[in-house]
Write a protein that holds these residues in place. Structure first.
Motif, PDB file in Angstrom:
ATOM      1  N   MET A   1       0.826  -1.210   0.000  1.00  0.00           N
ATOM      2  CA  MET A   1       0.000   0.000   0.000  1.00  0.00           C
ATOM      3  C   MET A   1       0.863   1.263   0.000  1.00  0.00           C
ATOM      4  SD  MET A   1      -2.829   1.330   2.786  1.00  0.00           S
ATOM      5  CE  MET A   1      -4.071   0.138   2.308  1.00  0.00           C
ATOM      6  N   LYS A   2       1.909   1.281   0.813  1.00  0.00           N
ATOM      7  CA  LYS A   2       2.723   2.485   0.909  1.00  0.00           C
ATOM      8  C   LYS A   2       3.481   2.773  -0.388  1.00  0.00           C
ATOM      9  CE  LYS A   2       3.072   2.589   5.924  1.00  0.00           C
ATOM     10  NZ  LYS A   2       3.909   2.652   7.131  1.00  0.00           N
ATOM     11  N   GLN A   3       3.817   1.714  -1.144  1.00  0.00           N
ATOM     12  CA  GLN A   3       4.426   1.945  -2.447  1.00  0.00           C
ATOM     13  C   GLN A   3       3.461   2.691  -3.359  1.00  0.00           C
ATOM     14  OE1 GLN A   3       4.578  -0.968  -0.808  1.00  0.00           O
ATOM     15  NE2 GLN A   3       6.422  -2.135  -1.325  1.00  0.00           N
ATOM     16  N   VAL A   4       2.181   2.328  -3.287  1.00  0.00           N
ATOM     17  CA  VAL A   4       1.159   3.005  -4.096  1.00  0.00           C
ATOM     18  C   VAL A   4       1.111   4.484  -3.742  1.00  0.00           C
ATOM     19  CG1 VAL A   4      -1.313   3.143  -4.594  1.00  0.00           C
ATOM     20  CG2 VAL A   4      -0.216   0.906  -4.349  1.00  0.00           C
ATOM     21  N   ALA A   5       1.216   4.789  -2.448  1.00  0.00           N
ATOM     22  CA  ALA A   5       1.175   6.178  -1.991  1.00  0.00           C
ATOM     23  C   ALA A   5       2.298   6.990  -2.623  1.00  0.00           C
ATOM     24  CB  ALA A   5       1.268   6.226  -0.468  1.00  0.00           C
ATOM     25  N   TRP A   6       3.511   6.462  -2.551  1.00  0.00           N
ATOM     26  CA  TRP A   6       4.657   7.231  -3.047  1.00  0.00           C
ATOM     27  C   TRP A   6       4.747   7.219  -4.558  1.00  0.00           C
ATOM     28  CZ3 TRP A   6       7.300  10.657  -0.296  1.00  0.00           C
ATOM     29  CH2 TRP A   6       7.091  10.642   1.093  1.00  0.00           C
ATOM     30  N   ASN A   7       4.201   6.196  -5.206  1.00  0.00           N
ATOM     31  CA  ASN A   7       4.121   6.212  -6.663  1.00  0.00           C
ATOM     32  C   ASN A   7       3.167   7.296  -7.159  1.00  0.00           C
ATOM     33  OD1 ASN A   7       5.963   4.186  -7.283  1.00  0.00           O
ATOM     34  ND2 ASN A   7       4.433   2.559  -7.247  1.00  0.00           N
ATOM     35  N   SER A   8       2.261   7.734  -6.303  1.00  0.00           N
ATOM     36  CA  SER A   8       1.289   8.750  -6.705  1.00  0.00           C
ATOM     37  C   SER A   8       1.884  10.150  -6.760  1.00  0.00           C
ATOM     38  CB  SER A   8       0.077   8.739  -5.756  1.00  0.00           C
ATOM     39  OG  SER A   8       0.446   9.159  -4.457  1.00  0.00           O
ATOM     40  N   ILE A   9       3.014  10.372  -6.064  1.00  0.00           N
ATOM     41  CA  ILE A   9       3.622  11.712  -6.115  1.00  0.00           C
ATOM     42  C   ILE A   9       5.071  11.694  -6.598  1.00  0.00           C
ATOM     43  CG2 ILE A   9       2.117  12.707  -4.360  1.00  0.00           C
ATOM     44  CD1 ILE A   9       4.437  12.465  -2.385  1.00  0.00           C
ATOM     45  N   GLY A  10       5.778  10.578  -6.428  1.00  0.00           N
ATOM     46  CA  GLY A  10       7.140  10.485  -6.915  1.00  0.00           C
ATOM     47  C   GLY A  10       8.009  11.635  -6.432  1.00  0.00           C
ATOM     48  N   LEU A  11       8.831  12.158  -7.328  1.00  0.00           N
ATOM     49  CA  LEU A  11       9.740  13.242  -6.957  1.00  0.00           C
ATOM     50  C   LEU A  11       9.060  14.603  -6.895  1.00  0.00           C
ATOM     51  CD1 LEU A  11      13.247  12.597  -8.556  1.00  0.00           C
ATOM     52  CD2 LEU A  11      12.431  12.120  -6.257  1.00  0.00           C
ATOM     53  N   ASP A  12       7.738  14.645  -7.141  1.00  0.00           N
ATOM     54  CA  ASP A  12       7.009  15.895  -6.874  1.00  0.00           C
ATOM     55  C   ASP A  12       7.122  16.274  -5.403  1.00  0.00           C
ATOM     56  OD1 ASP A  12       6.284  16.173  -9.474  1.00  0.00           O
ATOM     57  OD2 ASP A  12       4.183  15.608  -9.212  1.00  0.00           O
ATOM     58  N   PHE A  13       7.343  15.272  -4.552  1.00  0.00           N
ATOM     59  CA  PHE A  13       7.545  15.546  -3.129  1.00  0.00           C
ATOM     60  C   PHE A  13       8.741  16.478  -2.943  1.00  0.00           C
ATOM     61  CE2 PHE A  13       9.379  14.636   1.046  1.00  0.00           C
ATOM     62  CZ  PHE A  13       8.271  14.720   1.865  1.00  0.00           C
ATOM     63  N   TRP A  14       9.784  16.265  -3.744  1.00  0.00           N
ATOM     64  CA  TRP A  14      10.989  17.103  -3.672  1.00  0.00           C
ATOM     65  C   TRP A  14      10.856  18.359  -4.529  1.00  0.00           C
ATOM     66  CZ3 TRP A  14      14.780  17.415  -7.831  1.00  0.00           C
ATOM     67  CH2 TRP A  14      15.878  18.222  -7.511  1.00  0.00           C
ATOM     68  N   ARG A  15      10.317  18.200  -5.735  1.00  0.00           N
ATOM     69  CA  ARG A  15      10.243  19.335  -6.665  1.00  0.00           C
ATOM     70  C   ARG A  15       9.199  20.364  -6.252  1.00  0.00           C
ATOM     71  NH1 ARG A  15      10.740  15.198 -11.224  1.00  0.00           N
ATOM     72  NH2 ARG A  15       8.507  14.906 -10.865  1.00  0.00           N
ATOM     73  N   LEU A  16       8.041  19.893  -5.783  1.00  0.00           N
ATOM     74  CA  LEU A  16       6.897  20.774  -5.548  1.00  0.00           C
ATOM     75  C   LEU A  16       6.466  20.860  -4.092  1.00  0.00           C
ATOM     76  CD1 LEU A  16       4.660  19.602  -8.563  1.00  0.00           C
ATOM     77  CD2 LEU A  16       6.231  21.553  -8.489  1.00  0.00           C
ATOM     78  N   GLY A  17       7.019  20.011  -3.238  1.00  0.00           N
ATOM     79  CA  GLY A  17       6.596  19.972  -1.840  1.00  0.00           C
ATOM     80  C   GLY A  17       7.117  21.152  -1.031  1.00  0.00           C
TER      81      GLY A  17
END
Length: 239
Positions: free
Chosen positions: A1-17
């Motif tokens: 499940m947690k892989q699904v969570a992080w696949n939904s945002i990918g590196l947007d967490f770093w670029r846009l977070g």
């Protein structure tokens, strides 16, 4: 499940977070203290691009492991060709890599685990560290603003708060899906629909205090916990 969570945002967490989700310049200096060209460093979590890059600049041997296939794929555009990227879950799909490291780093990762995941994480790290090798990680202490927001919304609307277990200090975002739409907070410029997918699939996460962290690494030869900034601490454990 947690892989699904992080696949939904990918590196947007770093670029846009949020910028506050990234390690500060002082924290990066702490991570890289004593790292040199001969160091073999493992970084757990591919969204910590700033940390990866500063260790690359030192000339150390760098390996990055992340359970998100999207993060691993996108990361290739930002790191050196010499950096090894492994798409694997170091907690649940861990195998003996036949390799050991001088330093293992992760940034605000431990507070993404539930209790059992954190215990397995500690055991696996111990196995792949060299003698007297170190683990360094920042950890968010206590609850996130999002946790408080969801609980406040649920209580004010007479909705069950079963997604929060006070005794274990664990939140289960998957159980809070029905109210995520109402209680979600912005995270930089990440799209709202991606945030909903991210939170809704993150599952259980324990909220740690310093005593929890000392207990988690109690079998290690040494553990040091110092303030980072805001509500974070820097944890350094020596094998």
């Amino acid at each position: 499940m947690k892989q699904v969570a992080w696949n939904s945002i990918g590196l947007d967490f770093w670029r846009l977070g949020r910028d506050t989700a990234k390690p500060s310049s002082e924290t990066l200096k702490w991570y890289t203290h004593d790292v040199n060209e001969q160091s073999n460093v493992l970084i757990i979590g591919g969204t910590t691009v700033d940390l990866i890059k500063v260790i690359e600049e030192i000339g150390a041997r760098v390996t990055v492991v992340d359970f998100s296939s999207r993060v691993c794929s996108e990361l290739q555009d930002y790191v050196s060709n010499d950096t090894k990227i492994i798409n694997q879950d170091i907690v649940n799909d861990f195998k003996d890599w036949g390799e050991t490291y001088d330093l293992i780093c992760s940034d605000t990762l431990i507070n993404r685990f539930d209790t059992n995941e954190a215990i397995q994480f500690e055991k696996n790290l111990y196995c792949i560290l060299n003698s007297r090798g170190k683990m360094k990680s920042t950890v968010k202490i206590g609850m996130y603003p999002m946790d408080h927001e969801l609980l406040e919304y649920a209580r004010s609307n007479n909705i069950s708060t079963d997604f929060w277990d006070e005794e274990s200090k664990t939140i289960d975002y998957s159980m809070a899906k029905p109210i995520l739409e109402k209680g979600i907070l912005p995270h930089g410029n990440i799209k709202r629909e991606n945030l909903l997918a991210w939170y809704g699939n993150r599952g259980k996460e324990k909220r740690f205090d310093e005593n929890d962290l000392r207990l988690l690494f109690k079998s290690w030869s040494d553990i040091r916990i110092i303030s980072d900034y805001d509500d974070r601490v820097k944890v350094e454990a020596t094998k």
